[in-house]
Scaffold this motif. Structure first.
Motif, short mmCIF file in Angstrom:
data_model
loop_
_atom_site.label_atom_id
_atom_site.label_comp_id
_atom_site.label_asym_id
_atom_site.label_seq_id
_atom_site.Cartn_x
_atom_site.Cartn_y
_atom_site.Cartn_z
N LEU A 191 2.43 1.70 -3.54
CA LEU A 191 1.47 2.22 -4.51
C LEU A 191 1.09 3.67 -4.22
CD1 LEU A 191 -0.86 -0.92 -4.77
CD2 LEU A 191 0.85 -0.14 -6.44
N ARG B 137 1.33 6.69 -6.84
CA ARG B 137 0.11 7.42 -7.17
C ARG B 137 0.26 8.91 -6.89
NH1 ARG B 137 -2.88 5.18 -3.71
NH2 ARG B 137 -3.75 3.50 -5.01
N ASP C 198 0.83 -1.21 0.00
CA ASP C 198 0.00 0.00 0.00
C ASP C 198 0.86 1.26 0.00
OD1 ASP C 198 -2.34 -1.42 -0.07
OD2 ASP C 198 -2.73 -1.28 2.09
N GLU D 178 -0.43 -5.04 -14.16
CA GLU D 178 -1.78 -4.55 -13.87
C GLU D 178 -1.82 -3.74 -12.57
OE1 GLU D 178 -1.96 -7.90 -16.64
OE2 GLU D 178 -1.10 -7.73 -14.62
N LEU D 179 -1.05 -4.17 -11.58
CA LEU D 179 -1.01 -3.43 -10.32
C LEU D 179 -0.43 -2.05 -10.54
CD1 LEU D 179 -1.59 -3.72 -7.26
CD2 LEU D 179 0.83 -4.34 -7.00
N ASP E 174 -0.48 -0.46 -13.38
CA ASP E 174 -1.50 0.26 -14.16
C ASP E 174 -2.47 1.01 -13.26
OD1 ASP E 174 -0.45 -0.86 -16.48
OD2 ASP E 174 -2.01 -2.41 -16.66
N SER E 175 -2.78 0.42 -12.10
CA SER E 175 -3.84 0.97 -11.24
C SER E 175 -3.49 2.32 -10.62
CB SER E 175 -4.17 -0.04 -10.12
OG SER E 175 -3.11 -0.13 -9.17
N VAL E 176 -2.19 2.71 -10.66
CA VAL E 176 -1.80 3.98 -10.03
C VAL E 176 -1.08 4.91 -10.99
CG1 VAL E 176 -1.71 3.07 -7.68
CG2 VAL E 176 0.32 2.90 -9.14
N THR E 177 -1.11 4.62 -12.29
CA THR E 177 -0.35 5.43 -13.23
C THR E 177 -1.19 6.02 -14.36
OG1 THR E 177 0.35 3.34 -14.28
CG2 THR E 177 1.90 4.39 -12.76
N ASP E 178 -2.46 6.05 -14.21
CA ASP E 178 -3.43 6.73 -15.09
C ASP E 178 -3.17 6.56 -16.58
OD1 ASP E 178 -1.50 8.73 -15.80
OD2 ASP E 178 -2.10 10.00 -14.13
N ASN F 179 4.64 -1.13 -16.38
CA ASN F 179 3.20 -1.33 -16.56
C ASN F 179 2.88 -1.67 -18.02
OD1 ASN F 179 3.36 1.12 -17.92
ND2 ASN F 179 1.84 2.17 -16.66
#
Length: 545
Positions: free
Chosen positions: A95, A99, A92, A129-130, A132-136, A153
């Motif tokens: 990430l 983010r 966490d 994919e992980l 991807d979730s924080v790099t827009d 990513n």
């Protein structure tokens, strides 16, 4: 008529690191050089009406420290311009840092970061994919702290053309799913192949970052570095920074040699770099070879197979190539600077240097092997006999439960006892340097010295567990590894490394006597004053003398 000093520093506890005159009270400086070292009375007699004076108040004075294995230009830019991931202890946290950096920098075409722990975070966790979730949706590339592993990513893999059936880069690979699609994790030169796809730093980016970190290094007592991997553009930037007066460090450098490129072509390139950059402040003097990777990702090369799986990695150069390339660069009077983590790579490097000496004769080469995480005891006396220097990053020689679990299983009990064996190297008469490998880990020299002396985590103190205590060294040897031996390794002991008459006035004053305090206080040391050629590069706010 004796030269009148511009500056004298008196009432100091001077450890000169010069065996001919090891201790003194005062020093006289003129035109950037040391004019005299001696007693307070002797030095006071040299002063003139215009001589400036500093009263050191009994504090310890040492030669300026020199970090002989540091990625100064790259790490300056990486840490100044990208997300710093070193402090992330949970997924966490990792990430969240990425983010927040992405949100704070909406105009960056790529999201980049450096410093995640390969012992703490696994390839199974760090999927594309992980990220991807924080790099827009923007491409993203994260370097591990060891710079031998990375995380990218989906957009980055797409930009690099990494897909099922695409080739692997030389000396690197992308971890893939069963269908051949990239998983997210990159190993060795796959990271650099990806990095070349991303927008590079501009020269202005490098200069801005190095201006900042030159002063930061000065504030920790560092006056010289050996950049462990430079390009032609890096050398151009170092020279430009020096020319404009913002490079407050001495820079020696080593340029990387590749197994897949023709020897003659690379030899000509390094000869030209050496001829172009050969001043006392900015010079390229050695050839860098990577023979293996790191143990944590399985790319360290062992003499005997792994204890846990029976597997092993392959050398990045064949032994025949090592012999040929080492002999060629040695013949042209280049120092060799060799990345060798595990005992198989160490032996291959020592064999290659021995071959080069047999072909070319022995000269004052000062070839050096860096890292030396595990060394076969039979090879240690060969360092002494062949004149090979050992370059240790002793911060790594402390307990690290996450990494140790991986490495201990890989090595087995017997080989673990020869982990970072700097103590045995010194006992057998090998010249050893102490350095950082920044930005793999911190460049803080006093924490690094404390680990060399205690083999314990500085944060846990005396009660903490000890890593192979038989390889502890004295504070005297740790300081020597950062001063006289470091200058020797960087081919500048003729003018730096000790506080001797005629050498440059590169010196530091510290807030405590390293030689009399508890070793568990070494890491807390503050630098009160740093001089480079007699000019103040740093003065602590509390030091008003």
């Amino acid at each position: 008529m004796p030269q009148i000093p511009e500056l004298i520093i008196t009432h100091a506890n001077i450890h000169t690191m010069d065996d001919h005159f090891p201790r003194a009270e005062a020093i006289a400086i003129g035109e950037g050089r040391i004019l005299a070292v001696g007693s307070n009375a002797d030095i006071e007699r040299l002063a003139g009406a215009a001589t400036r004076r500093i009263d050191a108040g009994g504090r310890l004075m040492l030669p300026g420290l020199q970090d002989t294995h540091v990625h100064f230009q790259l790490s300056s830019a990486d840490l100044y311009h990208n997300a710093a991931l070193y402090d992330a202890t949970t997924l966490d946290e990792l990430l969240a840092i990425i983010r927040d950096f992405a949100r704070a920098n909406p105009n960056k075409p790529w999201i980049r970061g450096v410093g995640f722990s390969v012992a703490r975070f696994s390839p199974e966790q760090l999927t594309k994919e992980l990220l991807d979730s924080v790099t827009d949706g923007r491409p993203a590339l994260m370097f591990a702290s060891d710079y031998h592993n990375g995380w990218a990513n989906s957009a980055a893999f797409e930009a690099a053309g990494v897909r099922p059936g695409s080739p692997e880069p030389e000396n690197g690979n992308y971890l893939r799913l069963p269908d051949g699609t990239p998983k997210g994790w990159l190993i060795e030169d796959a990271i650099w192949a990806m990095s070349r796809i991303a927008p590079s730093y501009s020269d202005a980016d490098y200069l801005e970052a190095m201006t900042h970190y030159s002063k930061v290094f000065n504030s920790r007592g560092i006056t010289g570095v050996l950049d462990a991997m430079v390009s032609r553009n890096y050398m151009k930037n170092y020279q430009a920074l020096h020319d404009r007066g913002d490079l407050t460090l001495r820079v020696r450098a080593t340029s990387k040699v590749f197994a897949h490129k023709p020897l003659d072509e690379q030899l000509r390139e390094l000869i030209d770099l050496r001829n172009t950059y050969q001043s006392e402040r900015v010079s390229m003097h050695s050839a860098k070879f990577f023979l293996d990777g790191v143990l944590e990702n399985g790319t360290g090369v062992l003499i005997e197979p792994r204890h846990d799986t029976g597997g092993n990695a392959e050398l990045m150069f064949t032994q025949d190539q090592i012999n040929e390339y080492f002999a060629a660069f040695d013949r042209e009077r280049f120092q060799l600077h060799v990345h060798s983590i595990a005992d198989g790579a160490v032996r291959a490097a020592v064999d290659g240097i021995e071959y080069a000496q047999q072909q070319n004769g022995k000269w004052d080469a000062r070839h050096q092997l860096a890292h030396l995480q595990v060394v076969h005891p039979a090879d240690i006396p060969r360092f002494r006999d062949l004149g090979i220097l050992a370059n240790y990053q002793t911060l790594w020689a402390q307990p690290n439960p996450e990494a140790d679990a991986i490495v201990d299983a890989m090595l087995g009990e017997e080989r673990i006892q020869w982990s970072y064996p700097i103590g045995e190297f010194i006992r057998q008469g090998v010249t050893c340097m102490v350095s950082s490998d920044w930005g793999v880990t911190t460049f803080e020299p006093f924490q690094i010295m404390q680990c060399a002396v205690t083999r314990q985590n500085p944060a846990k103190g005396e009660a903490g567990p000890v890593h192979t205590p038989q390889h502890r060294i004295s504070i005297e040897d740790a300081v020597k590894g950062y001063t006289l031996n470091a200058a020797h390794a960087a081919w500048r002991d003729d003018c730096t490394g000790s506080l001797s008459v005629g050498k440059y006035a590169d010196l530091i004053l510290l807030d405590r006597d390293l030689f009399s305090i508890s070793p568990y206080q070494i890491g807390e040391t503050q630098v009160l004053l740093t001089l480079l050629e007699g000019r103040e590069m740093h003065r602590h706010p509390t030091f008003t003398a």
